[in-house]
Design an enzyme around this catalytic site. Structure first.
Site, PDB file in Angstrom:
ATOM      1  N   ASP A  52      47.447  41.880  34.023  1.00 43.82           N
ATOM      2  CA  ASP A  52      46.613  41.792  32.835  1.00 43.82           C
ATOM      3  C   ASP A  52      45.962  43.163  32.660  1.00 43.82           C
ATOM      4  O   ASP A  52      46.061  44.022  33.538  1.00 43.82           O
ATOM      5  CB  ASP A  52      45.568  40.687  33.041  1.00 43.82           C
ATOM      6  CG  ASP A  52      44.633  40.523  31.856  1.00 43.82           C
ATOM      7  OD1 ASP A  52      45.081  40.695  30.711  1.00 43.82           O
ATOM      8  OD2 ASP A  52      43.437  40.233  32.086  1.00 43.82           O
ATOM      9  N   ASP A  54      42.385  43.851  30.755  1.00 43.88           N
ATOM     10  CA  ASP A  54      40.927  43.829  30.863  1.00 43.88           C
ATOM     11  C   ASP A  54      40.480  43.218  32.186  1.00 43.88           C
ATOM     12  O   ASP A  54      40.896  42.119  32.551  1.00 43.88           O
ATOM     13  CB  ASP A  54      40.318  43.030  29.702  1.00 43.88           C
ATOM     14  CG  ASP A  54      40.611  43.679  28.363  1.00 43.88           C
ATOM     15  OD1 ASP A  54      40.206  44.826  28.169  1.00 43.88           O
ATOM     16  OD2 ASP A  54      41.262  43.021  27.525  1.00 43.88           O
TER      17      ASP A  54
END
Length: 501
Positions: A52, A54
């Protein structure tokens, strides 16, 4: 010698022995940069690493949550016609913790354990704690029935009255909900809690969807992004060992590109075999209908049919089933890292057989607290005091009962002290007074390994095998298990040469 005298003598003996025990416990402090495993997993089996963006590849400064809070608060005032007086409330980074539940109909924020029990003393209406008696009256005890809990992804829907906040980005949302509730309560304003919940949720969503957050970060990237060259070091190490890598994020293309150039370098895309933006996780893992679209260098979406996911290109939308067909990356040779237990990890481990790694930034600070002498002293005595109460409760004479009541009072005070080590309102992310939190239950279910940041991977060789520590069950003796993980067996404990910073 009467029973009460024996109890007091035993109490003094335990106090003395506890003081001797603390130094030995402190010689086995946990390493904040360790990786912890829920399942046995060997990195030698992992050929493909996914990430991912963030709070996985990139971390943000404390300024970001203030930005989100202020922007959402202004949207409430300007677009939802809320009183302008709520501007007097500022973001408090020390109010909420991740993993809390919110009762949408009662406007209550609370901490719930792995068995659906509310931790009394952690139920907040607005910014004020709700008395235990009132909580027990509202819920006919402290248990929340299954049908009232949030759905699989933590949402309040289909009759569920509880919303669980699992995202790091949700900390400003919980605080804003509590502040607006506080304003209405203090000013005796009659309001519908369900409307407030929806309006705050929509305002927080719009901070992202309308690009307010993205534009602010891109305009002042050094203020909002914590520069960490270790992210590049992790990616470079994996590339040097021939591992394939991919990125799947819900964030937009230009935002990811600028952030990755800042923390990794202009050549960041050379490290990734596949880059997917605006993936709309968790729908990405379940919706088979949306095809991929290529994004060109100017950020324009192309209409070409995608037959292959090419290195150096950026793709938007898509779905995991198409991703698997185009890459052939299936099963336990894939390890995906994310910070959101539901949106990033749950479907991958339950439906697709990928291995999963959870990034839990709060872990490092909590371990550092647990390594302090004050915490160890408190917890050691709390456990001892609980044992005394359990074994000595058989004494029913009045004098003994007075002593036992005093011990119960002291135990309650020690529990509150323990909670305050972490967060004055809600305590630790991982524990209630005696049970794991609901957050930890889901973490244990959906993550094979977990760590404070990706940089922890630098401490391990690419063929390292993670073994979960055998924690004793309630009906097992803990002694032999404790001995195995002390002395020469120091992982995940701190080596003597390592200093806590």
């Amino acid at each position: 010698q009467n029973t009460s005298s024996l109890l007091l003598e035993l109490y003094r003996e335990k106090c003395a022995s506890n003081k001797k025990l603390v130094p030995s416990i402190m010689s086995n402090m946990l390493n904040p940069d360790a990786i912890f495993s829920n399942n046995e997993m060997s990195l030698s089996d992992i050929e493909i690493y996914g990430f991912d963006y963030d709070y996985t590849l990139v971390f943000y400064s404390k300024h970001l949550h203030t930005l989100i809070f202020n922007a959402a608060r202004d949207l409430l005032i300007n677009e939802h016609r809320y009183p302008s007086e709520i501007r007097k409330y500022d973001y408090d980074p020390n109010f909420a913790i991740r993993g809390l539940h919110y009762d949408v109909h009662r406007a209550l924020l609370m901490k719930i354990d792995a068995f659906h029990y509310i931790q009394l003393g952690t139920v907040y209406r607005g910014l004020s704690v709700v008395p235990d008696e009132e909580v027990i009256a509202m819920y006919d005890g402290s248990h929340v029935p299954l049908e009232q809990m949030s759905d699989f992804y933590g949402k309040s829907s289909q009759g569920n009255t509880m919303k669980q906040f699992m995202d790091i980005f949700s900390l400003p949302e919980m605080t804003l909900l509590s502040c607006v509730n506080e304003y209405f309560l203090k000013n005796n304003i009659d309001y519908e809690p369900v409307h407030l919940y929806k309006d705050v949720k929509d305002s927080i969503r719009d901070v992202h969807i309308k690009g307010i957050m993205y534009r602010a970060i891109e305009a002042d990237i050094e203020k909002y992004i914590c520069y960490a060259e270790q992210t590049r070091a992790v990616l470079a190490k994996l590339a040097d060992h021939g591992k394939k890598m991919f990125l799947i994020t819900n964030s937009p293309s230009s935002f990811v590109d600028k952030g990755m150039k800042f923390i990794v370098g202009k050549d960041w895309r050379d490290l990734f075999d596949v880059v997917i933006v605006q993936a709309d996780k968790p729908n990405f893992f379940n919706d088979k209908r949306r095809p991929f679209r290529k994004v060109n260098e100017r950020g324009v979406l192309l209409w070409d049919r995608i037959h292959k996911l090419q290195k150096g290109q950026i793709y938007k939308q898509g779905n995991l089933y198409e991703f698997l067909k185009l890459t052939g990356w299936r099963g336990s040779k894939v390890l995906y890292f994310g910070d959101h237990i539901y949106s990033d990890l749950a479907d991958l481990t339950l439906k697709h057989g990928w291995r999963t790694g959870a990034i839990i930034p709060e872990l490092r600070s909590e371990i550092k607290i647990m390594n302090t002498e004050k915490y160890i002293q408190t917890m050691t005595w709390l456990q001892t005091l609980t044992g005394l109460l359990e074994h000595m409760q058989v004494h029913r004479d009045p004098d003994s009962q007075i002593i036992l009541e005093e011990w119960k009072k002291e135990r309650k005070e020690m529990r509150e002290m323990n909670r305050n080590f972490f967060n004055a309102q809600f305590g630790s992310l991982f524990r209630t007074d005696e049970n794991p939190t609901y957050f930890l239950r889901r973490l244990s279910r959906f993550a094979d390994i977990y760590m404070a940041s990706l940089s922890c991977l630098l401490n391990y060789e690419p063929d390292y095998t993670f073994y979960p520590r055998r924690t004793p069950l309630q009906h097992e003796l803990p002694g032999w298990s404790d001995q195995l993980y002390t002395g020469t067996f120091r992982i995940p404990f701190l080596p003597e040469t390592v200093q806590i910073k």
